[in-house]
Design a protein around this motif. Sequence first.
Motif, mmCIF file in Angstrom:
data_model
loop_
_atom_site.group_PDB
_atom_site.id
_atom_site.type_symbol
_atom_site.label_atom_id
_atom_site.label_comp_id
_atom_site.label_asym_id
_atom_site.label_seq_id
_atom_site.Cartn_x
_atom_site.Cartn_y
_atom_site.Cartn_z
ATOM 1 N N CYS A 21 0.754 -1.097 -0.051
ATOM 2 C CA CYS A 21 0.125 0.098 -0.063
ATOM 3 C C CYS A 21 0.880 1.312 -0.117
ATOM 4 O O CYS A 21 1.908 1.122 0.370
ATOM 5 C CB CYS A 21 -0.757 -0.028 1.314
ATOM 6 N N CYS A 22 0.323 2.256 -0.417
ATOM 7 C CA CYS A 22 1.051 3.527 -0.570
ATOM 8 C C CYS A 22 1.327 3.939 0.954
ATOM 9 O O CYS A 22 0.152 3.964 1.772
ATOM 10 C CB CYS A 22 0.203 4.840 -1.345
ATOM 11 N N GLU A 23 2.293 4.341 1.388
ATOM 12 C CA GLU A 23 2.561 4.737 2.681
ATOM 13 C C GLU A 23 2.173 6.120 2.977
ATOM 14 O O GLU A 23 2.400 6.381 4.233
ATOM 15 C CB GLU A 23 3.960 4.644 2.914
ATOM 16 N N TYR A 24 1.646 6.898 2.210
ATOM 17 C CA TYR A 24 0.999 8.065 2.319
ATOM 18 C C TYR A 24 -0.247 8.040 2.374
ATOM 19 O O TYR A 24 -1.079 8.423 3.270
ATOM 20 C CB TYR A 24 1.584 9.191 1.446
ATOM 21 N N CYS A 25 -0.909 7.576 1.394
ATOM 22 C CA CYS A 25 -2.642 7.515 1.255
ATOM 23 C C CYS A 25 -3.197 6.274 1.335
ATOM 24 O O CYS A 25 -4.444 6.363 1.370
ATOM 25 C CB CYS A 25 -2.665 8.192 -0.186
ATOM 26 N N LEU A 26 -2.368 5.260 1.615
ATOM 27 C CA LEU A 26 -3.099 3.956 1.900
ATOM 28 C C LEU A 26 -3.590 3.041 0.800
ATOM 29 O O LEU A 26 -3.991 2.043 0.838
ATOM 30 C CB LEU A 26 -3.879 3.800 2.953
ATOM 31 N N SER A 58 5.349 4.435 -2.629
ATOM 32 C CA SER A 58 4.345 5.505 -2.847
ATOM 33 C C SER A 58 3.563 5.349 -4.160
ATOM 34 O O SER A 58 4.069 4.994 -5.133
ATOM 35 C CB SER A 58 5.201 6.754 -2.870
ATOM 36 N N CYS A 59 2.339 5.632 -4.093
ATOM 37 C CA CYS A 59 1.435 5.629 -5.204
ATOM 38 C C CYS A 59 1.930 6.623 -6.450
ATOM 39 O O CYS A 59 2.643 7.714 -5.902
ATOM 40 C CB CYS A 59 -0.066 5.708 -4.940
ATOM 41 N N SER A 60 1.625 6.711 -7.465
ATOM 42 C CA SER A 60 1.942 7.526 -8.333
ATOM 43 C C SER A 60 1.608 8.835 -8.308
ATOM 44 O O SER A 60 2.383 9.951 -8.501
ATOM 45 C CB SER A 60 1.910 7.009 -9.992
ATOM 46 N N LEU A 61 0.335 8.929 -7.727
ATOM 47 C CA LEU A 61 -0.177 10.388 -7.680
ATOM 48 C C LEU A 61 0.646 11.051 -6.433
ATOM 49 O O LEU A 61 0.992 12.191 -6.288
ATOM 50 C CB LEU A 61 -1.543 10.386 -7.092
ATOM 51 N N CYS A 62 0.623 10.397 -5.197
ATOM 52 C CA CYS A 62 1.411 11.028 -4.019
ATOM 53 C C CYS A 62 3.036 11.230 -4.451
ATOM 54 O O CYS A 62 3.424 12.448 -3.910
ATOM 55 C CB CYS A 62 1.420 10.018 -2.947
ATOM 56 N N ASN A 63 3.500 10.265 -5.298
ATOM 57 C CA ASN A 63 4.955 10.512 -5.769
ATOM 58 C C ASN A 63 5.152 11.744 -6.432
ATOM 59 O O ASN A 63 5.856 12.668 -6.475
ATOM 60 C CB ASN A 63 5.392 9.323 -6.405
HETATM 61 ZN ZN LIG Z 1 -0.372 7.561 -2.380
#
Ligand SMILES: [Zn+2]
Length: 142
Positions: A21-26, A58-63
């Motif tokens: 999972c993305c460590e920022y937005c899950l 990180s998902c591509s959006l958060c990154n």
């Molecule tokens: Zn994310």
Amino acid sequence: MSKTYVSASLRRMVCDRAKGCCEYCLIPETLALSSHQVDHIIAEKHRGETVESNRALSCSLCNKNKGSDIASIDPETGEVVRLYNPRKDRWEENFKLQTESGAIESLTVIGRVTVRLLQVNGAECLTQRKLLSKTRSLIKPD
Ligand SMILES: [Zn+2]
């Protein structure tokens, strides 16, 4: 985004640690439109090292929204505040998931600047997290 080559073993280690999972937005990688990325928490241009302790899934959006940033300006105080660091900070101390709306609420000033800069409450993210939290498949980091 990093220019440094990420080995398959490093990617696997970072993915496993983050439970996919993305460590920022899950958002889980299995539900994302594009593959999650192995982010430099402290970007190389700020002399962040290419080591596991400076890496996060990180998902591509958060990154994309984070870019090489390491801090932002708190909208409430105008102060410069560092961003959430998945290796140093605990997710649940800085953020709270609102299961009804799917929104990520910030609990600290670090959480506040990170939510704002990474835009984790965009419409797509909200819909995904809302569905996931209802089906209980959203895994919060430890
Ligand atoms: Zn994310």
